[in-house]
Write a protein that holds these residues in place. Structure first.
Motif, PDB file in Angstrom:
ATOM      1  N   GLY A   1      14.852 -39.801 -28.947  1.00 18.57           N
ATOM      2  CA  GLY A   1      15.237 -38.826 -27.928  1.00 18.57           C
ATOM      3  C   GLY A   1      16.448 -38.009 -28.352  1.00 18.57           C
ATOM      4  N   ARG A   2      17.438 -38.675 -28.953  1.00 17.73           N
ATOM      5  CA  ARG A   2      18.617 -37.946 -29.436  1.00 17.73           C
ATOM      6  C   ARG A   2      18.234 -36.964 -30.538  1.00 17.73           C
ATOM      7  N   GLU A   3      17.348 -37.395 -31.444  1.00  8.63           N
ATOM      8  CA  GLU A   3      16.910 -36.510 -32.530  1.00  8.63           C
ATOM      9  C   GLU A   3      16.140 -35.314 -31.981  1.00  8.63           C
ATOM     10  N   TRP A   4      15.287 -35.553 -30.991  1.00  6.79           N
ATOM     11  CA  TRP A   4      14.555 -34.440 -30.371  1.00  6.79           C
ATOM     12  C   TRP A   4      15.533 -33.444 -29.760  1.00  6.79           C
ATOM     13  N   ARG A   5      16.516 -33.955 -29.009  1.00 10.55           N
ATOM     14  CA  ARG A   5      17.499 -33.069 -28.375  1.00 10.55           C
ATOM     15  C   ARG A   5      18.280 -32.278 -29.424  1.00 10.55           C
ATOM     16  N   ARG A   6      18.663 -32.931 -30.517  1.00 11.57           N
ATOM     17  CA  ARG A   6      19.403 -32.255 -31.585  1.00 11.57           C
ATOM     18  C   ARG A   6      18.559 -31.120 -32.179  1.00 11.57           C
ATOM     19  N   ARG A   7      17.296 -31.398 -32.458  1.00  8.58           N
ATOM     20  CA  ARG A   7      16.413 -30.385 -33.040  1.00  8.58           C
ATOM     21  C   ARG A   7      16.135 -29.244 -32.059  1.00  8.58           C
ATOM     22  N   PHE A   8      15.969 -29.586 -30.785  1.00  6.30           N
ATOM     23  CA  PHE A   8      15.715 -28.577 -29.754  1.00  6.30           C
ATOM     24  C   PHE A   8      16.885 -27.605 -29.669  1.00  6.30           C
ATOM     25  N   VAL A   9      18.103 -28.140 -29.603  1.00  7.25           N
ATOM     26  CA  VAL A   9      19.302 -27.301 -29.509  1.00  7.25           C
ATOM     27  C   VAL A   9      19.465 -26.479 -30.785  1.00  7.25           C
ATOM     28  N   LEU A  10      19.248 -27.092 -31.946  1.00  7.40           N
ATOM     29  CA  LEU A  10      19.370 -26.372 -33.210  1.00  7.40           C
ATOM     30  C   LEU A  10      18.370 -25.213 -33.283  1.00  7.40           C
TER      31      LEU A  10
ATOM     32  N   HIS B   1      17.749 -24.789 -20.803  1.00  4.20           N
ATOM     33  CA  HIS B   1      17.602 -26.233 -21.013  1.00  4.20           C
ATOM     34  C   HIS B   1      18.353 -26.672 -22.271  1.00  4.20           C
ATOM     35  N   ALA B   2      18.312 -25.870 -23.317  1.00  2.00           N
ATOM     36  CA  ALA B   2      19.052 -26.198 -24.545  1.00  2.00           C
ATOM     37  C   ALA B   2      20.555 -26.271 -24.273  1.00  2.00           C
ATOM     38  N   ILE B   3      21.062 -25.399 -23.419  1.00  2.00           N
ATOM     39  CA  ILE B   3      22.486 -25.426 -23.068  1.00  2.00           C
ATOM     40  C   ILE B   3      22.799 -26.729 -22.335  1.00  2.00           C
ATOM     41  N   VAL B   4      21.962 -27.113 -21.402  1.00  2.00           N
ATOM     42  CA  VAL B   4      22.174 -28.358 -20.652  1.00  2.00           C
ATOM     43  C   VAL B   4      22.121 -29.563 -21.587  1.00  2.00           C
ATOM     44  N   VAL B   5      21.129 -29.593 -22.463  1.00  2.00           N
ATOM     45  CA  VAL B   5      20.948 -30.714 -23.398  1.00  2.00           C
ATOM     46  C   VAL B   5      22.139 -30.810 -24.350  1.00  2.00           C
ATOM     47  N   ALA B   6      22.694 -29.672 -24.750  1.00  2.00           N
ATOM     48  CA  ALA B   6      23.801 -29.659 -25.723  1.00  2.00           C
ATOM     49  C   ALA B   6      25.103 -30.196 -25.123  1.00  2.00           C
ATOM     50  N   GLU B   7      25.234 -30.180 -23.830  1.00  2.00           N
ATOM     51  CA  GLU B   7      26.497 -30.609 -23.199  1.00  2.00           C
ATOM     52  C   GLU B   7      26.679 -32.102 -23.241  1.00  2.00           C
TER      53      GLU B   7
END
Length: 87
Positions: free
Chosen positions: A39-48, A81-87
């Protein structure tokens, strides 16, 4: 479970049904630490991905490619959503 959405400009996008997203989140939770890491890796890739996408769109906008505004409108929910995930 996946919906094809045609934009007014003629492009198409895929929209994942909410039940599929919930199932995936449930599967990650059931995997314990491995699921948390995934999940952390998915969030990192999504934000990137969306960070890089916004940089590209910014460059296009600087050369007065106004179609960027339509692209931005289409991706608005993902960007938020990427902004929210990045916080």
């Amino acid at each position: 479970m996946v919906e094809v959405v045609v934009s007014p400009a003629g492009g198409s996008r895929y929209r994942l049904h909410e039940l599929v997203r919930l199932y995936g989140a449930s599967q990650l939770r059931s995997m314990g630490l491995a699921g948390a890491a995934a999940g952390r890796e998915w969030r990192r890739r999504f934000v990137l991905y969306f960070t890089e996408w916004l940089c590209t769109q910014s460059e296009l906008f600087r050369v007065e490619d106004l179609s960027v505004l339509q692209s931005f409108d289409q991706e608005r929910h993902n960007i938020e959503h990427a902004i929210v995930v990045a916080e």
